[in-house]
Design a protein around this motif. Structure first.
Motif, PDB file in Angstrom:
ATOM      1  N   LYS A   1       0.807  -1.216   0.000  1.00 49.63           N
ATOM      2  CA  LYS A   1       0.000   0.000   0.000  1.00 49.63           C
ATOM      3  C   LYS A   1       0.838   1.263   0.000  1.00 49.63           C
ATOM      4  CE  LYS A   1      -4.240  -1.554   0.040  1.00 49.63           C
ATOM      5  NZ  LYS A   1      -5.246  -1.164  -0.972  1.00 49.63           N
ATOM      6  N   THR A   2       2.072   1.200   0.480  1.00 49.81           N
ATOM      7  CA  THR A   2       2.867   2.424   0.634  1.00 49.81           C
ATOM      8  C   THR A   2       4.181   2.427  -0.142  1.00 49.81           C
ATOM      9  OG1 THR A   2       3.872   1.507   2.644  1.00 49.81           O
ATOM     10  CG2 THR A   2       1.924   2.892   2.929  1.00 49.81           C
ATOM     11  N   ALA A   3       4.581   1.287  -0.705  1.00 46.48           N
ATOM     12  CA  ALA A   3       5.897   1.274  -1.336  1.00 46.48           C
ATOM     13  C   ALA A   3       5.943   0.543  -2.667  1.00 46.48           C
ATOM     14  CB  ALA A   3       6.930   0.650  -0.387  1.00 46.48           C
ATOM     15  N   ILE A   4       5.310  -0.621  -2.769  1.00 45.05           N
ATOM     16  CA  ILE A   4       5.467  -1.456  -3.954  1.00 45.05           C
ATOM     17  C   ILE A   4       4.099  -1.780  -4.532  1.00 45.05           C
ATOM     18  CG2 ILE A   4       6.597  -3.497  -4.917  1.00 45.05           C
ATOM     19  CD1 ILE A   4       8.157  -3.692  -2.307  1.00 45.05           C
ATOM     20  N   PRO A   5       3.542  -0.946  -5.384  1.00 41.95           N
ATOM     21  CA  PRO A   5       2.232  -1.216  -5.965  1.00 41.95           C
ATOM     22  C   PRO A   5       2.193  -2.573  -6.654  1.00 41.95           C
ATOM     23  CG  PRO A   5       2.934   1.023  -6.459  1.00 41.95           C
ATOM     24  CD  PRO A   5       4.118   0.331  -5.854  1.00 41.95           C
ATOM     25  N   GLY A   6       1.172  -3.339  -6.362  1.00 43.29           N
ATOM     26  CA  GLY A   6       1.033  -4.652  -6.987  1.00 43.29           C
ATOM     27  C   GLY A   6       1.515  -5.807  -6.147  1.00 43.29           C
ATOM     28  N   SER A   7       2.383  -5.534  -5.166  1.00 42.66           N
ATOM     29  CA  SER A   7       2.919  -6.631  -4.368  1.00 42.66           C
ATOM     30  C   SER A   7       1.864  -7.263  -3.467  1.00 42.66           C
ATOM     31  CB  SER A   7       4.095  -6.149  -3.514  1.00 42.66           C
ATOM     32  OG  SER A   7       3.676  -5.191  -2.566  1.00 42.66           O
ATOM     33  N   SER A   8       0.779  -6.531  -3.214  1.00 45.89           N
ATOM     34  CA  SER A   8      -0.280  -7.079  -2.366  1.00 45.89           C
ATOM     35  C   SER A   8      -0.961  -8.292  -3.001  1.00 45.89           C
ATOM     36  CB  SER A   8      -1.324  -6.001  -2.077  1.00 45.89           C
ATOM     37  OG  SER A   8      -0.760  -4.942  -1.331  1.00 45.89           O
ATOM     38  N   THR A   9      -0.696  -8.517  -4.286  1.00 46.02           N
ATOM     39  CA  THR A   9      -1.210  -9.728  -4.924  1.00 46.02           C
ATOM     40  C   THR A   9      -0.714 -10.966  -4.198  1.00 46.02           C
ATOM     41  OG1 THR A   9      -1.215  -8.590  -7.065  1.00 46.02           O
ATOM     42  CG2 THR A   9      -1.367 -10.977  -7.108  1.00 46.02           C
ATOM     43  N   VAL A  10       0.487 -10.883  -3.643  1.00 41.44           N
ATOM     44  CA  VAL A  10       1.029 -11.999  -2.871  1.00 41.44           C
ATOM     45  C   VAL A  10       0.120 -12.315  -1.691  1.00 41.44           C
ATOM     46  CG1 VAL A  10       2.964 -12.761  -1.437  1.00 41.44           C
ATOM     47  CG2 VAL A  10       3.403 -11.516  -3.561  1.00 41.44           C
ATOM     48  N   THR A  11      -0.420 -11.280  -1.055  1.00 45.00           N
ATOM     49  CA  THR A  11      -1.338 -11.477   0.063  1.00 45.00           C
ATOM     50  C   THR A  11      -2.574 -12.239  -0.378  1.00 45.00           C
ATOM     51  OG1 THR A  11      -0.588  -9.349   0.956  1.00 45.00           O
ATOM     52  CG2 THR A  11      -2.587 -10.300   1.903  1.00 45.00           C
TER      53      THR A  11
ATOM     54  N   THR B   1     -11.294 -11.730   4.349  1.00 42.69           N
ATOM     55  CA  THR B   1     -10.152 -11.528   5.245  1.00 42.69           C
ATOM     56  C   THR B   1      -9.166 -10.524   4.670  1.00 42.69           C
ATOM     57  OG1 THR B   1     -10.362 -13.798   6.072  1.00 42.69           O
ATOM     58  CG2 THR B   1      -8.258 -12.675   6.447  1.00 42.69           C
ATOM     59  N   VAL B   2      -8.817 -10.699   3.404  1.00 44.02           N
ATOM     60  CA  VAL B   2      -7.846  -9.818   2.755  1.00 44.02           C
ATOM     61  C   VAL B   2      -8.408  -8.412   2.605  1.00 44.02           C
ATOM     62  CG1 VAL B   2      -6.629  -9.384   0.577  1.00 44.02           C
ATOM     63  CG2 VAL B   2      -6.628 -11.678   1.573  1.00 44.02           C
ATOM     64  N   LEU B   3      -9.701  -8.301   2.315  1.00 40.07           N
ATOM     65  CA  LEU B   3     -10.311  -6.976   2.165  1.00 40.07           C
ATOM     66  C   LEU B   3     -10.099  -6.132   3.411  1.00 40.07           C
ATOM     67  CD1 LEU B   3     -12.103  -4.828   0.866  1.00 40.07           C
ATOM     68  CD2 LEU B   3     -14.086  -6.064   1.776  1.00 40.07           C
ATOM     69  N   LEU B   4     -10.382  -6.687   4.577  1.00 40.99           N
ATOM     70  CA  LEU B   4     -10.260  -5.915   5.817  1.00 40.99           C
ATOM     71  C   LEU B   4      -8.802  -5.554   6.111  1.00 40.99           C
ATOM     72  CD1 LEU B   4     -12.871  -7.808   8.024  1.00 40.99           C
ATOM     73  CD2 LEU B   4     -13.170  -5.735   6.667  1.00 40.99           C
ATOM     74  N   LEU B   5      -7.886  -6.435   5.765  1.00 34.29           N
ATOM     75  CA  LEU B   5      -6.463  -6.116   5.934  1.00 34.29           C
ATOM     76  C   LEU B   5      -6.055  -4.973   5.002  1.00 34.29           C
ATOM     77  CD1 LEU B   5      -4.843  -9.672   6.208  1.00 34.29           C
ATOM     78  CD2 LEU B   5      -5.347  -8.068   8.062  1.00 34.29           C
ATOM     79  N   PHE B   6      -6.565  -4.996   3.778  1.00 34.60           N
ATOM     80  CA  PHE B   6      -6.246  -3.938   2.831  1.00 34.60           C
ATOM     81  C   PHE B   6      -6.789  -2.586   3.303  1.00 34.60           C
ATOM     82  CE2 PHE B   6      -5.676  -6.653  -1.257  1.00 34.60           C
ATOM     83  CZ  PHE B   6      -4.454  -7.078  -0.778  1.00 34.60           C
ATOM     84  N   ILE B   7      -7.947  -2.598   3.950  1.00 38.82           N
ATOM     85  CA  ILE B   7      -8.513  -1.340   4.447  1.00 38.82           C
ATOM     86  C   ILE B   7      -7.591  -0.722   5.494  1.00 38.82           C
ATOM     87  CG2 ILE B   7     -10.411  -0.367   5.811  1.00 38.82           C
ATOM     88  CD1 ILE B   7     -12.289  -2.255   4.320  1.00 38.82           C
ATOM     89  N   VAL B   8      -6.980  -1.563   6.322  1.00 35.66           N
ATOM     90  CA  VAL B   8      -5.999  -1.053   7.290  1.00 35.66           C
ATOM     91  C   VAL B   8      -4.842  -0.385   6.542  1.00 35.66           C
ATOM     92  CG1 VAL B   8      -4.366  -1.677   9.103  1.00 35.66           C
ATOM     93  CG2 VAL B   8      -6.608  -2.791   9.016  1.00 35.66           C
ATOM     94  N   GLY B   9      -4.369  -1.033   5.485  1.00 35.89           N
ATOM     95  CA  GLY B   9      -3.283  -0.451   4.691  1.00 35.89           C
ATOM     96  C   GLY B   9      -3.697   0.824   3.976  1.00 35.89           C
TER      97      GLY B   9
END
Length: 243
Positions: free
Chosen positions: A23-33, A49-57
């Motif tokens: 979310k703050t440094a490497i766009p696209g890397s969250s695909t790994v999550t 689960t991933v949606l709520l984690l992404f909202i935190v980011g």
């Protein structure tokens, strides 16, 4: 769902860390999550689960880049994104877990292929309303089903020759708004459960750590190396989901 093996917790923790970093440094890397969560948890559950984690980011992405958004671009994309979100919500409500799992894999592989093709092509083109409708609808669907709308929006911003800061700011607002919009949809079809909330509560601190690391290292990390690493990991994970 919380009765997981230690190795599963370790991978979920790594995925949460990468979610913040993405979310703050490497766009696209969250695909790994997305891949990690869908490999360990039931596919539909992993989406919530991933949606709520992404909202935190998203909170940290907005804190860092919120002033650089292009609101005209967001308004241009909005109608198509809404259509994509609705189609994705219906798909999640009707599809069985195995189909969702394989759909996530196909979406990820398709996004990687298109992204690599765009980079190999190494040029950008002006995009009008038709492009906004196509990219917006696909982004809405992929983010609802697999939380993987990032590559689609990256391609759109590249196609419209969006400056870097505007790219980051517009992306931050786009995903913050879209992710919050998805919450009632997922809650309505019963995917946001007490177990999901407890799991996210345990993983959220790692998202925060990842986001803070990303903010500090954004200008120092060798982007090309990380892009290649994320691509390899995502391909491997998507192929695993197809098995």
């Amino acid at each position: 769902m919380l009765d997981l093996a230690p190795w599963a917790w370790a991978l979920l923790g790594l995925g949460a860390l990468v979610a913040g970093l993405g979310k703050t440094a490497i766009p696209g890397s969250s695909t790994v999550t997305v891949v990690v969560a869908a490999s360990i948890l039931p596919a539909r559950t992993s989406t919530a689960t991933v949606l709520l984690l992404f909202i935190v980011g998203d909170v940290f992405a907005l804190t860092t880049y919120r002033r650089h958004a292009d609101w005209r671009t967001l308004l241009r994309l909005a109608p198509a994104v809404i259509v994509g979100l609705l189609v994705g919500a219906v798909f999640l409500a009707l599809a069985q877990d195995g189909i969702v799992r394989r759909t996530i894999a196909v979406i990820l592989l398709a996004m990687i292929a298109i992204t690599l093709w765009r980079r190999w092509r190494s040029r950008t083109e002006k995009s009008g309303r038709i492009a906004a409708a196509g990219y917006g609808t696909l982004a809405g669907f992929t983010t609802m089903v697999a939380n993987s709308g990032g590559p689609v929006m990256s391609m759109y911003f590249l196609a419209t020759r969006t400056p870097v800061k505007v790219f980051l700011g517009t992306s931050a607002w786009f995903f913050a708004i879209v992710n919050l919009t998805k919450v009632p949809f997922l809650a309505g079809i019963g995917l946001i459960t007490p177990s999901v909330l407890l799991l996210d509560l345990l993983l959220a601190p790692l998202v925060v750590i990842g986001a803070l690391i990303g903010i500090r290292l954004a200008k120092r990390m060798p982007q090309q190396l990380f892009d290649r690493l994320v691509t390899v990991l995502t391909i491997a994970g998507a192929l695993y989901l197809l098995v």
